[in-house]
Design a protein around this motif. Structure first.
Motif: not given
Length: 596
Positions: A77, A80-81, A84, A296, A299, A302
Motif C-alpha cells: 500500500k 495516494t490520491w 492515482l 492505495t 481508498p 484517495d
C-alpha cells in the motif's frame, strides 16, 4: 502450507507450486482435473454447476479477504490520491487524442469532433462515478471483475473479465503501434517507414511492427519491478506531457484560422456520434486506476479524488486539443496518422512537430505503463477465483507485484501489436469497453436496490422490470439510431427509459447505502450511463461486432470446459474450509452440489 523458494504448496484450496514453475498443478490444480474420470463427471455435472455459478454472488468480505489471500503475497500500500490522479492522466491521454482525433475529424465529424469528445467524455465521467463507488467499497485488484462478481454473479463477471482482458490487450497493442508512428515522425520519416510490409498477409495484418514489441518489453520490466517506481516515472512524464499539451494549444491557436471551422458539422449529427463511439477509445484507461485500490493507503479519500480529478483534467485537455487542431488546418487536409505534427508543418512551424512527437511518445509510454500495471492486476484477481489458472495469481513476495500476470499479458499484447492495424483495434476496443461500463452501471443499480434478506420479493420483481425497461429502451434508441433518420422511435423509447428510471426512483426502496462515498443522483446517473453506453454501441461497425461475437463465443467454450469447473471447485473448497472454522457464509445463493 509449505513454502519452497518461489513456489507454494497448499494443502487446501487447490493452489500448488506457483511462481516460476510450469507443472500441471500450477494451472489445473482443482479436483475436477486430477483425473480423466473426475473431468468426465464434472462435464456431466455441467448444467447443475452452470446454474450454481449463474445464481451465486460473491460477497464484499470474500473478495477483500479470502479471494485476495489466494495470491499468498501482499501488494504494497504505497499510493495516494496524487499518485492515482496522475496515473489516471497518464493512463488516458495517449494514442486516442494524438491519432484518432485526426482520423475521426477527417472522415466522420469534421470540426464538430470536439462535440464527439464531449459526448464520449460525459459517458466516461458517468462510468467513473460508478467505478469510484465500487472501488471505495471493494478496494481489491480485480476492479470491475470483482464488482460484477459481487453484484451480478460469477458467470456475468467471467464474460466481462474476458472482455476486460481483451480491452487491455487490444488497447496496449493499438498504443504500441501508434508509438512507432510518432517515433518515425520524430526521426523525420513516414509513419509506416519502420514497419515491415508483408504483402501476402493482407493490408490489415501485414504491416509488422518490431519497434512496438521492443517498447512493450521495456514497459514490462518497469511494471514488474515496482508499482511506486512506476508511479514516480508516470508523474514526471505526465508533467512533461501536460507542458507539451499546453504548448500545442497555445502555439496552435496562434496559427488559428476561423475559416477552417466552416462547415462545422459537415457530416451531420450522425457523424458526431459515430466518431464519439470510436473516440471512447481515448478515454480508456481510467478503469486501470480502480485496480490499484488494493495498493492505495486511504481508498475512501484517495480514489474519488484521483479518478474524478483525472477525468476532469483529461476531458478539458481533449476538447481544447480538438478545437486547436481543426482551427489550424481544414478538416479534409488533416493527416490521419500524425495529425498534430503534420498540422504544425502545414502552418509553417515544422520544428514544432518534433515537440509534438516527443509529447505524444511520452503520453503513449505512460498509457502503456499504467495499462500494463492495471491489466496484470485484473488477471491476478481473476486467477484468484480460478476462472483463469491460479499460476497467474502469484504475487512475488519480494517485489510485491504480480510478475506472472504482467509478463503473460505483455506477451499477448506484443503478438497483437506486431501484426494488427490501429483501425481494427480501436473499434473492437470500444465495443469491449462500452459493454463493460454498461455492466458496471447495471451492477451499481443492483447493489443499491437489492440485498439478500432485505429486498422483498415484490421489490425484487419491480427492480427487474425497471432494469428491463431501461435496457430495452436504451437498445431500441441505439438500434433506431443505427437504422433510421426519423424521430418516431425516439418518441416511444425515450419515455420508456424515463418510466424505467422513475420507477426505480419512486417505487423501489434502496436496500443498501454506501459506507464511504456514493454516486450522486441514483438511479438517474447510472441509468443515463447505461443509455449512453448502449447508444454508442449502436454507432460501431458490423465487422467489429462480428469479431466481438467470435471472442465472446470463445470465452463461453473456455468457461464451459475449464473456467466453470475450476471456479466451482475452488468456491466449494473455500466455503467448506471457512464454514468449518467460523460458520461464515462465503457466497449468496450457493447450492450444495453432488460429490465427485
Amino acid at each position: 502450507m509449505v513454502k519452497d523458494g518461489n513456489s507454494f504448496v497448499v494443502d487446501h484450496g487447490g493452489l500448488r507450486r506457483r511462481g516460476c514453475t510450469f507443472r500441471k498443478n500450477d494451472f489445473l490444480p482443482e479436483e475436477s482435473f486430477r483425473s480423466w474420470g473426475n473431468y468426465g463427471r464434472a462435464l456431466l455435472d455441467t448444467p447443475f454447476r452452470f446454474k450454481n455459478r449463474v445464481m451465486t454472488r460473491s460477497m464484499d468480505q470474500t473478495e477483500l479477504v479470502e479471494v485476495k489471500s489466494q495470491s499468498q503475497g501482499e501488494m504494497k500500500k504505497t499510493l495516494t490520491w496524487w499518485d492515482l490522479m496522475w496515473f489516471g492522466v497518464g493512463a488516458v491521454i495517449g494514442a486516442g487524442i494524438f491519432v484518432l482525433t485526426g482520423l475521426e475529424a477527417k472522415e466522420e465529424a469534421g470540426p464538430a469532433v470536439v462535440l464527439s469528445y464531449v459526448v464520449s467524455g460525459v459517458s466516461a465521467l458517468l462510468s467513473v462515478f460508478c467505478y469510484t463507488e465500487f472501488a471505495v467499497e471493494i478496494p481489491v485488484a480485480g476492479g470491475s471483475f470483482a464488482y460484477l462478481r459481487v453484484e451480478l454473479g460469477d458467470f456475468v463477471a467471467f464474460i466481462a473479465a474476458g472482455n476486460i482482458l481483451l480491452e487491455y490487450v487490444i488497447g496496449g497493442a493499438a498504443v504500441a503501434r501508434s508509438w512507432t508512428s510518432y517515433f518515425a515522425t520524430l526521426c523525420n520519416r513516414g509513419s509506416d517507414d519502420f514497419r515491415i510490409v508483408v504483402h501476402s498477409m493482407g493490408s490489415d495484418y501485414g504491416h509488422l511492427d518490431p519497434i512496438a514489441v521492443v517498447v512493450l518489453a521495456v514497459i514490462c520490466i518497469l511494471a514488474v519491478f515496482s508499482t511506486k517506481a512506476s508511479s514516480r516515472f508516470n508523474y514526471i512524464a505526465s508533467v512533461f506531457h501536460m507542458a507539451v499539451i499546453i504548448f500545442i494549444i497555445v502555439a496552435g491557436l496562434v496559427k488559428a484560422d476561423t475559416k477552417n471551422y466552416h462547415p462545422f458539422v459537415p457530416y451531420g449529427p450522425r457523424g458526431i456520434f459515430v466518431a464519439s463511439a470510436v473516440l471512447f477509445f481515448a478515454y480508456v484507461g481510467f478503469d486501470a486506476v480502480s485496480t490499484m485500490a488494493e495498493e492505495t493507503k486511504n481508498p475512501a479519500r484517495d480514489i474519488p479524488i484521483g479518478l474524478v480529478g483525472s477525468m476532469v483534467i483529461t476531458t478539458g485537455a481533449y476538447c481544447l486539443l480538438a478545437i486547436t487542431l481543426c482551427l489550424m488546418q481544414p478538416f479534409k487536409e488533416i493527416d490521419a496518422d500524425a495529425p498534430f505534427s503534420v498540422a504544425f508543418s502545414a502552418v509553417g512551424m515544422d520544428w514544432a512537430k518534433y515537440i509534438v512527437a516527443a509529447g505524444a511518445l511520452k503520453g503513449m509510454t505512460t498509457v502503456l505503463l499504467v495499462g500494463t500495471v492495471g491489466q496484470a492486476r485484473y488477471l491476478t484477481h481473476i486467477a484468484r477465483t480460478h476462472m483463469m489458472p491460479p499460476w497467474f495469481a502469484h504475487v512475488d513476495a519480494k517485489l510485491g507485484t504480480p510478475v506472472n500476470a504482467t509478463i503473460s499479458m505483455i506477451v499477448a499484447t506484443a503478438v497483437i501489436a506486431f501484426f494488427t492495424k490501429l483501425e481494427i483495434l480501436s473499434n473492437l476496443l470500444s465495443i469491449s469497453t462500452l459493454f463493460i461500463f454498461m455492466l458496471v452501471a447495471i451492477g451499481l443499480l443492483v447493489r443499491r436496490y437489492y440485498s439478500t434478506g432485505v429486498t422483498t420479493k415484490a421489490n425484487q420483481i419491480k427492480l427487474i422490470v425497471c432494469l428491463v425497461l431501461i435496457l430495452g429502451s436504451s437498445g431500441a434508441i441505439s438500434g433506431y439510431w443505427a437504422s433510421s433518420d426519423g424521430w418516431i422511435g425516439y418518441a416511444v423509447a425515450v419515455p420508456i427509459w424515463l418510466v424505467g428510471t422513475m420507477g426505480l426512483c419512486m417505487f423501489v426502496p434502496q436496500a443498501k447505502q454506501p459506507k464511504h462515498w456514493g454516486v450522486p443522483l441514483v438511479p438517474w446517473l447510472p441509468s443515463l450511463s447505461i443509455a449512453i453506453n448502449v447508444f454508442l454501441l449502436g454507432s460501431i461497425d458490423k465487422k467489429s461486432f462480428i469479431r466481438f461475437g467470435i471472442w465472446t463465443a470463445f470465452l463461453l467454450v473456455y468457461y464451459v470446459l475449464f473456467g466453470l469447473h475450476a471456479s466451482y471447485d475452488t468456491a466449494k473448497e473455500l466455503e467448506k474450509n471457512k464454514i468449518a472454522s467460523s460458520d461464515m457464509v462465503m457466497e449468496e445463493g450457493a447450492q450444495p452440489g453432488p460429490k465427485m
